[in-house]
Write a protein that holds these residues in place. Structure first.
Motif, short mmCIF file in Angstrom:
data_model
loop_
_atom_site.label_atom_id
_atom_site.label_comp_id
_atom_site.label_asym_id
_atom_site.label_seq_id
_atom_site.Cartn_x
_atom_site.Cartn_y
_atom_site.Cartn_z
N LEU A 226 0.83 -1.21 0.00
CA LEU A 226 0.00 0.00 0.00
C LEU A 226 0.86 1.26 0.00
CD1 LEU A 226 -2.74 -1.11 2.55
CD2 LEU A 226 -3.06 -0.74 0.10
N LEU A 227 1.93 1.26 0.78
CA LEU A 227 2.78 2.44 0.89
C LEU A 227 3.78 2.57 -0.24
CD1 LEU A 227 3.31 2.40 4.75
CD2 LEU A 227 1.90 3.99 3.43
N LEU A 228 3.93 1.52 -1.04
CA LEU A 228 4.79 1.60 -2.22
C LEU A 228 3.98 1.87 -3.49
CD1 LEU A 228 7.39 -1.24 -1.55
CD2 LEU A 228 7.89 1.20 -1.82
N THR A 229 2.71 2.25 -3.32
CA THR A 229 1.91 2.63 -4.49
C THR A 229 2.64 3.74 -5.25
OG1 THR A 229 -0.09 2.14 -3.24
CG2 THR A 229 -0.34 3.46 -5.23
N PRO A 230 2.83 3.58 -6.56
CA PRO A 230 3.67 4.53 -7.31
C PRO A 230 3.31 6.00 -7.13
CG PRO A 230 3.23 2.62 -8.66
CD PRO A 230 2.42 2.44 -7.41
N ILE A 231 2.02 6.34 -7.15
CA ILE A 231 1.65 7.74 -7.03
C ILE A 231 2.07 8.30 -5.67
CG2 ILE A 231 -0.67 7.30 -6.13
CD1 ILE A 231 0.37 10.08 -8.58
N TYR A 232 2.07 7.45 -4.64
CA TYR A 232 2.43 7.92 -3.31
C TYR A 232 3.93 8.13 -3.18
CZ TYR A 232 3.18 8.21 1.68
OH TYR A 232 3.59 8.63 2.91
N VAL A 233 4.72 7.18 -3.66
CA VAL A 233 6.19 7.33 -3.58
C VAL A 233 6.62 8.53 -4.42
CG1 VAL A 233 8.39 6.16 -3.85
CG2 VAL A 233 6.36 4.84 -3.31
N GLU A 374 -7.65 5.15 -11.56
CA GLU A 374 -6.38 5.09 -12.27
C GLU A 374 -5.39 6.10 -11.72
OE1 GLU A 374 -7.41 5.60 -16.36
OE2 GLU A 374 -7.96 3.50 -16.64
N GLN A 375 -5.87 7.28 -11.38
CA GLN A 375 -4.98 8.27 -10.77
C GLN A 375 -4.45 7.79 -9.43
OE1 GLN A 375 -7.37 11.81 -10.51
NE2 GLN A 375 -6.94 12.46 -12.60
N MET A 376 -5.30 7.15 -8.64
CA MET A 376 -4.88 6.66 -7.33
C MET A 376 -3.77 5.62 -7.45
SD MET A 376 -7.25 5.08 -4.29
CE MET A 376 -7.80 3.68 -5.26
N MET A 377 -3.79 4.84 -8.52
CA MET A 377 -2.79 3.81 -8.71
C MET A 377 -1.58 4.30 -9.50
SD MET A 377 -4.17 1.67 -6.87
CE MET A 377 -2.77 0.56 -6.98
N TYR A 396 -1.05 -3.74 -10.39
CA TYR A 396 -0.66 -3.42 -9.01
C TYR A 396 -1.88 -3.45 -8.10
CZ TYR A 396 2.28 -1.39 -5.38
OH TYR A 396 3.00 -1.19 -4.22
N LEU A 397 -3.00 -2.93 -8.58
CA LEU A 397 -4.23 -2.97 -7.79
C LEU A 397 -4.66 -4.41 -7.53
CD1 LEU A 397 -6.60 -1.51 -6.46
CD2 LEU A 397 -7.72 -1.44 -8.71
N VAL A 398 -4.59 -5.24 -8.55
CA VAL A 398 -4.94 -6.65 -8.38
C VAL A 398 -4.00 -7.31 -7.37
CG1 VAL A 398 -5.01 -8.89 -9.56
CG2 VAL A 398 -6.00 -6.87 -10.65
N LEU A 399 -2.72 -6.95 -7.42
CA LEU A 399 -1.75 -7.51 -6.47
C LEU A 399 -2.11 -7.16 -5.04
CD1 LEU A 399 0.95 -9.04 -6.20
CD2 LEU A 399 2.11 -6.84 -6.33
N ILE A 400 -2.54 -5.91 -4.80
CA ILE A 400 -2.96 -5.51 -3.46
C ILE A 400 -4.17 -6.32 -3.02
CG2 ILE A 400 -3.99 -3.62 -2.13
CD1 ILE A 400 -2.24 -1.70 -3.72
#
Length: 510
Positions: A226-233, A374-377, A396-400
């Motif tokens: 969750l914390l390695l989501t690309p938009i967040y990093v 899509e923006q969130m991911m 990535y969403l499916v992986l979560i």
């Protein structure tokens, strides 16, 4: 089955993690090549080797010797954050110029004021934003090189407007301001000051997120993903206030779960003090995220030693959250009035016709739902010019989702009470509703049939809370290591590396 086949199967059984890591390295290198091709930059093919090099080094670090999950996470987060910091041209992250100006203002201990033109901002040194970087959307690496010699003129203050970031509490910008203040003492180069703010923010956010992963009492794989989501990093490596805000949200959730399920005996005062500090930060960083404070009810009264002590602490946290949040709202209301003249009209419309507002919410979800997801991911980065692979975004969403479901089935990360899941869902709904309402009041023009100004990253806390809700199954004894969390972190890192290559490819076109 022949002896050779037996040896092969035995080798695969013993080395399956290394084999899987090699497959990931090759796969993400291929995606990096496609990312460069998307921008017509195959002549710079050597950037596609970046994921291979970083993933190989990280694989050696992770797989050759047992490592604690939070240390692996810190290494992955810091590496990816540094790459985004360098790959995304300065000031090209959404609203980054406003965040930088607000951070600089805090670093020199000033406060926003009304400007002569009626906007909100402050008088700060001339040259804070070099001329070559003034066209934020078109800023490329050549422009950054030109800006290296640009210097600020502290003796000549000029008016800068930043009405959006003026609404944010100074606590939201403490890491950025600290980095800027240090750089401001030793140099007058505008570019060094800018990157010092980015770097300080990244380091603080990485440490807070690592602490959240370490404190999470169940599976470390899910909070790491969750914390390695690309938009967040990507945001953590910028001047945006979102990095610190979301780190505080994640740390609050992890710490409450840690107190309830990761400790024993009566909670001591030194264990409760961080709760108050985190609630204070939540109320100041983004008041629309205050519903996550409902997670306090995960803590049972028995952990406080008595119901009286439980209720006293609950009352103290409520008073602190509402007092600090409403206090800053009162202080910043004059900036809101100056920057958003239609806010009063929107509030009146909301109170007059709440059902009409519900229809606007549903219409917004129908029209913008896919885009927000899509923006969130992380499908888009920077000011929108970077477009990442939809396959990796949805993958990535499916992986979560699979990690949460797999953890639930295999006993690698459960909550022990069904109420925890309901609390998480109620908190998620509250965050989503308050976020939409705030944007309806601040950014939406009267008469619009959808809410304007929504961004997918605003709903990352909702993703965190829903993921926690999935983990509400019965507890087991010793947690079994069914999820190869090392491979999950390597996969998350690979997705971020490909996104960083996309940023580089786009930057080369400018």
């Amino acid at each position: 089955m022949g002896r050779r086949d037996v040896r092969l199967l035995s080798f695969i059984r013993r080395r399956w993690r290394e084999i899987a890591a090699a497959v990931l390295i090759l796969g993400f290198t291929g995606f990096a090549v496609l990312a460069l091709r998307r921008y017509g930059m195959l002549a710079h093919w050597y950037w596609a080797l970046l994921p291979a090099a970083v993933l190989t080094l990280l694989s050696v670090f992770v797989l050759r010797a047992p490592r604690q999950a939070h240390r692996v996470f810190f290494a992955a987060f810091l590496v990816c954050g540094l790459l985004y910091l360098a790959a995304v041209p300065i000031l090209q992250v959404s609203d980054e110029p406003q965040h930088f100006l607000r951070s600089y203002e805090i670093a020199v201990l000033r406060a926003p004021q009304a400007l002569p033109d009626g906007s909100v901002g402050d008088f700060l040194p001339d040259g804070l934003i070099p001329e070559s970087l003034s066209d934020y959307a078109a800023t490329g690496y050549d422009d950054i090189r030109v800006a290296w010699d640009a210097r600020i003129d502290r003796a000549n203050p000029v008016a800068y407007d930043f009405p959006g970031s003026a609404l944010y509490s100074p606590l939201s910008y403490l890491p950025h301001a600290a980095g800027i203040a240090i750089a401001n003492l030793v140099t007058d180069r505008a570019l060094v000051i800018l990157y010092a703010g980015r770097l300080a923010n990244l380091i603080v956010v990485a440490l807070l997120c690592t602490l959240a992963v370490k404190l999470f009492p169940f599976s470390r794989a899910l909070p790491a993903l969750l914390l390695l989501t690309p938009i967040y990093v990507h945001k953590a490596g910028s001047m945006s206030a979102d990095g610190l805000t979301l780190a505080v949200v994640a740390l609050w959730l992890a710490y409450v779960l840690h107190l309830q399920y990761g400790t024993q005996g009566r909670l001591r005062t030194r264990q409760l003090v961080p709760l108050y500090l985190l609630v204070l930060m939540l109320s100041q960083c983004k008041i629309v995220y205050l519903p996550v404070c409902l997670f306090f009810f995960v803590l049972s009264p028995e952990r406080f030693g008595s119901r009286k002590r439980y209720w006293w602490n609950l009352a103290g946290l409520v008073v602190l959250a509402l007092g600090a949040g409403l206090g800053w709202l009162a202080v910043s209301s004059r900036y809101l009035a100056a920057g958003y003249s239609t806010s009063g009209t929107q509030i009146a419309a909301l109170l007059h016709d709440p059902l009409g507002y519900c229809r606007i919410l549903l219409r917004t979800l129908r029209v913008q739902g896919r885009t927000l997801l899509e923006q969130m991911m992380g499908i888009g980065m920077g000011v929108g010019g970077v477009r990442n692979s939809r396959l990796l975004t949805y993958g990535y969403l499916v992986l979560i989702v699979l990690t949460a479901v797999f953890s639930r089935r295999e006993g690698d990360g459960m909550l022990t009470q069904k109420r925890d899941g309901w609390l998480a869902l109620v908190s998620a709904f509250g965050v989503a509703l308050l976020t939409c309402t705030a944007l309806y009041i601040q950014w939406t023009e009267p008469g619009n049939d959808t809410i304007m100004g929504l961004q997918g990253r605003y709903f990352l806390p909702v993703l965190y809370l829903v993921s926690i809700a999935v983990l509400q199954v019965r507890p087991t004894g010793r947690l079994r290591r069914k999820i190869a969390w090392e491979l999950l972190v390597l996969t998350a890192t690979g997705v971020n590396l490909v996104a960083a290559v996309s940023c580089i490819g786009y930057g080369l076109t400018l």
